[in-house]
Design an enzyme around this catalytic site. Structure first.
Site, PDB file in Angstrom:
ATOM      1  N   PRO A  72       0.799  -1.237   0.000  1.00 15.96           N
ATOM      2  CA  PRO A  72       0.000   0.000   0.000  1.00 15.96           C
ATOM      3  C   PRO A  72       0.829   1.282   0.000  1.00 15.96           C
ATOM      4  O   PRO A  72       0.828   2.035   0.961  1.00 15.96           O
ATOM      5  CB  PRO A  72      -0.829  -0.131   1.272  1.00 15.96           C
ATOM      6  CG  PRO A  72       0.031  -0.947   2.190  1.00 15.96           C
ATOM      7  CD  PRO A  72       0.806  -1.900   1.314  1.00 15.96           C
ATOM      8  N   CYS A  73       1.468   1.542  -1.122  1.00  9.18           N
ATOM      9  CA  CYS A  73       2.235   2.783  -1.233  1.00  9.18           C
ATOM     10  C   CYS A  73       1.306   3.991  -1.256  1.00  9.18           C
ATOM     11  O   CYS A  73       1.761   5.118  -1.071  1.00  9.18           O
ATOM     12  CB  CYS A  73       3.115   2.747  -2.478  1.00  9.18           C
ATOM     13  SG  CYS A  73       2.233   2.424  -4.002  1.00  9.18           S
TER      14      CYS A  73
END
Length: 167
Positions: free
Chosen positions: A134-135
């Site tokens: 989850p950048c």
DNA sequence: CCCTAGCGGTGCT
DNA sequence: AGCACCGCTAGGG
């Protein structure tokens, strides 16, 4: 190294998952271009049954992630292509709780490299498995969104989904 | 909003 | 070894 490319249809378009013999190695955003035909090559290391299993896990995980909920189970992630620094960043990203966001500077500090915020941004941009790694949960210190390789509309939408599901 | 200096990792030559 | 990128930041108009 043979890579198996598999379309993953979702409510937001068809992603393309790429599997190495070690697991999910890349997740491509939906594009306007025609979805490439499945390429499943037999006889080279990766068992087809294994890839089918990984495809199913990826499908479910992506569905849940796009609904703003935590995936119950992920396929094995093959992040071996990254540099040591990138892999450290990506590993840390996975520990940001759903519904929270950290700043690039906070991620850098957590890595013990407080001056490397910009390098963290670069590493986020190189994340080969967006959404599941989850950048999108990282933004600028001033609270603004910062960048996103998939386009800021996606970043905004993903964070909104997670905020909505968390209420 | 803008601009600037400073920063670290990466990939190219 | 050098150098130009970058999903940045803190400081200052």
């Amino acid at each position: 190294m043979t890579v198996h490319r598999v379309p993953i249809a979702t409510c937001r378009g068809t992603f393309v998952a790429c599997f190495s013999e070690r697991g999910l190695v890349r997740l491509n955003w939906p594009t306007d271009k025609p979805v490439p035909k499945r390429t499943l090559t037999t006889g080279h290391g990766v068992g087809l049954a294994k890839v089918r299993r990984w495809r199913q896990l990826t499908d479910q995980a992506l569905r849940r992630a796009l609904a703003g909920r935590a995936p119950s189970r992920l396929p094995p992630l093959d992040l071996s292509a990254g540099t040591a620094f990138q892999r450290r960043v990506w590993r840390l990203l996975r520990r940001i709780p759903l519904g929270q966001t950290w700043s690039y500077a906070q991620v850098a500090a957590a890595l013990g490299a407080p001056a490397a915020a910009r390098a963290v941004g670069q590493a986020c941009g190189a994340n080969p498995i967006p959404v599941l790694v989850p950048c999108h949960r990282v933004r600028r210190s001033d609270g603004s969104l910062g960048g996103f390789s998939g386009g800021l509309a996606w970043k905004r939408w993903l964070l909104a989904q997670e905020a909505r599901a968390g209420r």
